[in-house]
Write a protein that holds these residues in place. Structure first.
Motif, PDB file in Angstrom:
ATOM      1  N   LEU A   1      46.598 -61.341 -77.153  1.00  0.00           N
ATOM      2  CA  LEU A   1      46.906 -62.177 -78.306  1.00  0.00           C
ATOM      3  C   LEU A   1      48.116 -63.071 -78.061  1.00  0.00           C
ATOM      4  CD1 LEU A   1      46.537 -59.624 -81.272  1.00  0.00           C
ATOM      5  CD2 LEU A   1      44.751 -60.940 -80.103  1.00  0.00           C
ATOM      6  N   CYS A   2      49.010 -62.655 -77.172  1.00  0.00           N
ATOM      7  CA  CYS A   2      50.272 -63.374 -77.001  1.00  0.00           C
ATOM      8  C   CYS A   2      50.083 -64.635 -76.158  1.00  0.00           C
ATOM      9  CB  CYS A   2      51.320 -62.461 -76.377  1.00  0.00           C
ATOM     10  SG  CYS A   2      50.898 -61.862 -74.730  1.00  0.00           S
ATOM     11  N   ARG A   3      51.060 -65.519 -76.242  1.00  0.00           N
ATOM     12  CA  ARG A   3      50.959 -66.800 -75.529  1.00  0.00           C
ATOM     13  C   ARG A   3      50.945 -66.609 -74.015  1.00  0.00           C
ATOM     14  NH1 ARG A   3      55.293 -70.816 -78.164  1.00  0.00           N
ATOM     15  NH2 ARG A   3      56.652 -69.043 -77.714  1.00  0.00           N
ATOM     16  N   SER A   4      51.677 -65.591 -73.547  1.00  0.00           N
ATOM     17  CA  SER A   4      51.723 -65.374 -72.098  1.00  0.00           C
ATOM     18  C   SER A   4      50.375 -64.911 -71.547  1.00  0.00           C
ATOM     19  CB  SER A   4      52.796 -64.342 -71.758  1.00  0.00           C
ATOM     20  OG  SER A   4      52.515 -63.094 -72.371  1.00  0.00           O
ATOM     21  N   GLY A   5      49.524 -64.334 -72.396  1.00  0.00           N
ATOM     22  CA  GLY A   5      48.218 -63.870 -71.943  1.00  0.00           C
ATOM     23  C   GLY A   5      47.115 -64.892 -72.104  1.00  0.00           C
TER      24      GLY A   5
ATOM     25  N   GLU B   1      39.352 -56.774 -74.875  1.00  0.00           N
ATOM     26  CA  GLU B   1      40.742 -56.459 -75.218  1.00  0.00           C
ATOM     27  C   GLU B   1      41.257 -57.387 -76.310  1.00  0.00           C
ATOM     28  OE1 GLU B   1      42.933 -56.540 -71.578  1.00  0.00           O
ATOM     29  OE2 GLU B   1      41.861 -54.821 -70.742  1.00  0.00           O
ATOM     30  N   PHE B   2      40.829 -58.640 -76.268  1.00  0.00           N
ATOM     31  CA  PHE B   2      41.191 -59.599 -77.313  1.00  0.00           C
ATOM     32  C   PHE B   2      40.648 -59.135 -78.662  1.00  0.00           C
ATOM     33  CE2 PHE B   2      40.014 -63.318 -79.879  1.00  0.00           C
ATOM     34  CZ  PHE B   2      41.204 -64.012 -79.943  1.00  0.00           C
TER      35      PHE B   2
ATOM     36  N   MET C   1      51.736 -65.535 -81.285  1.00  0.00           N
ATOM     37  CA  MET C   1      50.350 -65.531 -80.811  1.00  0.00           C
ATOM     38  C   MET C   1      49.926 -66.856 -80.200  1.00  0.00           C
ATOM     39  SD  MET C   1      48.377 -63.446 -83.786  1.00  0.00           S
ATOM     40  CE  MET C   1      49.000 -61.863 -84.374  1.00  0.00           C
ATOM     41  N   ASN C   2      48.925 -66.761 -79.330  1.00  0.00           N
ATOM     42  CA  ASN C   2      48.325 -67.969 -78.778  1.00  0.00           C
ATOM     43  C   ASN C   2      47.336 -68.565 -79.789  1.00  0.00           C
ATOM     44  OD1 ASN C   2      45.623 -66.784 -78.380  1.00  0.00           O
ATOM     45  ND2 ASN C   2      46.516 -65.680 -76.646  1.00  0.00           N
ATOM     46  N   ASP C   3      46.828 -69.750 -79.487  1.00  0.00           N
ATOM     47  CA  ASP C   3      45.971 -70.454 -80.435  1.00  0.00           C
ATOM     48  C   ASP C   3      44.658 -69.729 -80.691  1.00  0.00           C
ATOM     49  OD1 ASP C   3      45.394 -71.072 -77.710  1.00  0.00           O
ATOM     50  OD2 ASP C   3      44.201 -72.790 -78.323  1.00  0.00           O
ATOM     51  N   LEU C   4      44.132 -69.037 -79.684  1.00  0.00           N
ATOM     52  CA  LEU C   4      42.875 -68.319 -79.853  1.00  0.00           C
ATOM     53  C   LEU C   4      43.043 -67.186 -80.865  1.00  0.00           C
ATOM     54  CD1 LEU C   4      41.863 -68.035 -76.080  1.00  0.00           C
ATOM     55  CD2 LEU C   4      41.221 -69.816 -77.712  1.00  0.00           C
ATOM     56  N   ALA C   5      44.169 -66.487 -80.773  1.00  0.00           N
ATOM     57  CA  ALA C   5      44.437 -65.402 -81.711  1.00  0.00           C
ATOM     58  C   ALA C   5      44.707 -65.940 -83.115  1.00  0.00           C
ATOM     59  CB  ALA C   5      45.623 -64.577 -81.225  1.00  0.00           C
ATOM     60  N   LYS C   6      45.482 -67.026 -83.214  1.00  0.00           N
ATOM     61  CA  LYS C   6      45.778 -67.594 -84.531  1.00  0.00           C
ATOM     62  C   LYS C   6      44.502 -67.976 -85.275  1.00  0.00           C
ATOM     63  CE  LYS C   6      50.355 -69.485 -83.393  1.00  0.00           C
ATOM     64  NZ  LYS C   6      51.144 -70.724 -83.189  1.00  0.00           N
TER      65      LYS C   6
END
Length: 225
Positions: free
Chosen positions: A66-70, A98-99, A124-129
């Motif tokens: 979920l995080c930007r680094s991932g 995992e996402f 969070m990254n954009d996919l998670a948001k």
């Protein structure tokens, strides 16, 4: 207050809240390191959230995807395109699974029928948001050294019904590049190994003591709008 500490095995947060006289339990898929009888081995999504808690603090939910680094492991250019590279021995389906787990745990906890919720999670990254509940606030980003812990580790708190944490014993920062500065960066400099993820995710006692004092002290205050 009745407090549930979710996704924690170390007992650091549980003990911080218990020291103030709260009725505190922790839960995780793994047993508690301190073998406490106040720890429940379970999936936090399997009903425990419905047992009348006043406050839920979720310490280390699955957030790697979920995080930007991932983000780079999840998608190439745009959204949900084939990544240019994947971790060794892993597939894109592994990353997606995992996402989905991270999304499920976060949203289940955030929407639980509990008046006060704090979830530790990086920005969070954009996919998670795209998968988050509407109106989700930005996380409050804090550092351990704000709470008397000589360490760097940006920690995000998504808060509902709670005020942002206030720093308590802020330490002066060491000179960049000094030996002390390197010690403060021990979390980021930790070598690869089977326990790296668990050790990097451990809570900081000073931060948890501040959270326990500030968040349970708001038990009789009006909830933020």
């Amino acid at each position: 207050m009745r407090v549930l500490i979710g996704c924690e095995t170390s007992g650091i947060a549980r003990r911080a809240f218990a020291e103030l006289g709260n009725d505190v339990w922790s839960c995780d898929l793994e047993p508690a390191e301190d073998r406490s009888n106040r720890h429940i081995v379970c999936d936090i999504r399997d009903g425990i959230l419905l047992e009348g808690w006043d406050l839920l603090a979720v310490m280390h939910p699955p957030c790697t995807r979920l995080c930007r680094s991932g983000r780079r492991w999840m998608s190439g250019p745009g959204k949900w395109t084939q990544p240019k590279q994947l971790p060794r021995g892993r597939t894109w389906d592994d990353m997606k699974a995992e996402f989905e787990l991270g999304v499920s745990v976060f949203t289940t906890c955030w929407t639980a029928p509990i008046p006060r919720v704090a979830i530790e999670n990086p920005e969070m990254n954009d996919l998670a948001k795209d998968r988050m509940p509407s109106g989700l606030p930005k996380p409050q980003m804090v550092q351990p050294f704000w709470f008397g812990e000589p360490a760097y580790k940006a920690t995000g708190w998504y808060l509902r019904g709670l005020q942002p944490l206030k720093e308590t014993q802020r330490l002066p920062e060491p000179k960049h590049g000094s030996d002390e500065w390197k010690r403060w960066n021990a979390v980021h400099r930790m070598p690869p190994g089977p326990d790296r993820g668990r050790l990097r995710s451990r809570s900081f006692k000073g931060m948890m003591q501040a959270a326990a004092r500030q968040w349970t002290g708001e038990s009789t205050a009006p909830l933020p709008a």
